[in-house]
Write an enzyme that holds these catalytic residues in place. Structure first.
Site, PDB file in Angstrom:
ATOM      1  N   GLY A  34       0.900  -1.516  -0.063  1.00 27.26           N
ATOM      2  CA  GLY A  34      -0.022  -0.181  -0.013  1.00 27.26           C
ATOM      3  C   GLY A  34       0.993   1.430  -0.071  1.00 27.26           C
ATOM      4  CG  ASN A  36       1.364   3.603  -5.723  1.00 30.93           C
ATOM      5  OD1 ASN A  36       2.212   4.256  -5.859  1.00 30.93           O
ATOM      6  ND2 ASN A  36       1.691   2.443  -6.401  1.00 30.93           N
ATOM      7  CG  LEU A 104      -0.525  -7.091  -7.635  1.00 34.85           C
ATOM      8  CD1 LEU A 104       0.572  -8.131  -6.888  1.00 34.85           C
ATOM      9  CD2 LEU A 104       0.153  -6.352  -8.464  1.00 34.85           C
ATOM     10  CG  ASN A 121      -3.657   0.299 -13.007  1.00 41.22           C
ATOM     11  OD1 ASN A 121      -3.375   0.052 -11.749  1.00 41.22           O
ATOM     12  ND2 ASN A 121      -3.003   0.084 -13.792  1.00 41.22           N
ATOM     13  CG  HIS A 123       1.977   0.076 -15.915  1.00 39.65           C
ATOM     14  ND1 HIS A 123       1.580  -1.201 -15.631  1.00 39.65           N
ATOM     15  CD2 HIS A 123       2.927   0.130 -16.680  1.00 39.65           C
ATOM     16  CE1 HIS A 123       2.608  -1.825 -16.436  1.00 39.65           C
ATOM     17  NE2 HIS A 123       3.400  -1.053 -16.979  1.00 39.65           N
ATOM     18  CG  ASP A 164      -1.185  -2.073 -18.056  1.00 41.35           C
ATOM     19  OD1 ASP A 164      -1.739  -1.913 -17.138  1.00 41.35           O
ATOM     20  OD2 ASP A 164      -0.308  -3.085 -18.031  1.00 41.35           O
TER      21      ASP A 164
END
Length: 217
Positions: A34, A36, A104, A121, A123, A164
């Site tokens: 965690g 982020n 994930l 998201n 990346h 993505d």
């Protein structure tokens, strides 16, 4: 005249109730430590994220340290097994924006269709490079170093059915230094890119959602 009265009404509502009632309600989906998520929590505390509020952190991993980070920040946590459970929880919590932060799992087309243009998201590469199935976590940085890139970075993007593959919201480049290992590069990209552009992107989208909610009320 109509525009003026509409703005006056909005000002009155803000004076009466404050901005909190119109803030974007944010859910963060996590899988592990965690870091982020912590960057988002810190950004909200510091005022970088001002138009949104993190109200829920969810994971399939009951042992994810990210859940403890959320609890320490007095944010509701939710552990689920089936995706439908999560869909129902997000709807009942009236979530406006879903942030994947070190999440994930690949979301199903059904899930994405339930929240169109409401899922983002982060990346750890400059998409479209080093993205897609299997490109996550430390593997991304291993691939970047194997390929010999001189610049990597991070990308915040909308989530669609292609891993993505959604529209890019923000990117930040980070130089690859001589002697970098995947772990060193990963840390630099987190500190110099992910923790910078993710809160900024969340605030930008939250501001749009908040303004829309203000006009709708």
């Amino acid at each position: 005249m109509h525009i003026f009265s509409e703005k006056l009404s909005l000002v009155k509502k803000k004076l009466e109730f404050g901005d909190d009632m119109n803030k974007a309600r944010i859910a963060v989906l996590v899988s592990g430590g965690g870091t982020n998520l912590q960057a988002l929590i810190d950004a909200e505390k510091s005022g970088i994220i001002n138009s949104g509020e993190i109200v829920l952190v969810a994971s399939t991993n009951q042992n994810a340290y990210a859940l403890e980070r959320a609890q320490n920040a007095h944010i509701e946590t939710f552990v689920y097994k089936e995706e439908q459970e999560l869909i129902e929880k997000l709807k009942s919590a009236q979530i406006d924006l879903i942030v994947l932060a070190g999440f994930l799992r690949i979301l199903s087309p059904k899930f994405i269709a339930e929240f169109p243009d409401r899922i983002i998201n982060v990346h750890p590469a400059l998409l479209p490079s080093f993205g897609g199935k299997g490109c996550y976590g430390i593997h991304v940085h291993e691939m970047a170093l194997e390929y010999g890139v001189k610049v990597s970075g991070a990308t915040v993007h909308f989530v669609n059915e292609v891993p993505d593959g959604g529209k890019i919201i923000a990117q930040k480049a980070v130089y690859v230094e001589p002697g970098d290992t995947p772990e060193i590069l990963q840390r630099r990209i987190m500190e110099e890119a992910e923790w910078v552009i993710l809160p900024m992107a969340v605030e930008s989208i939250s501001e749009i959602i908040s303004e829309h909610k203000s006009l709708s009320n």
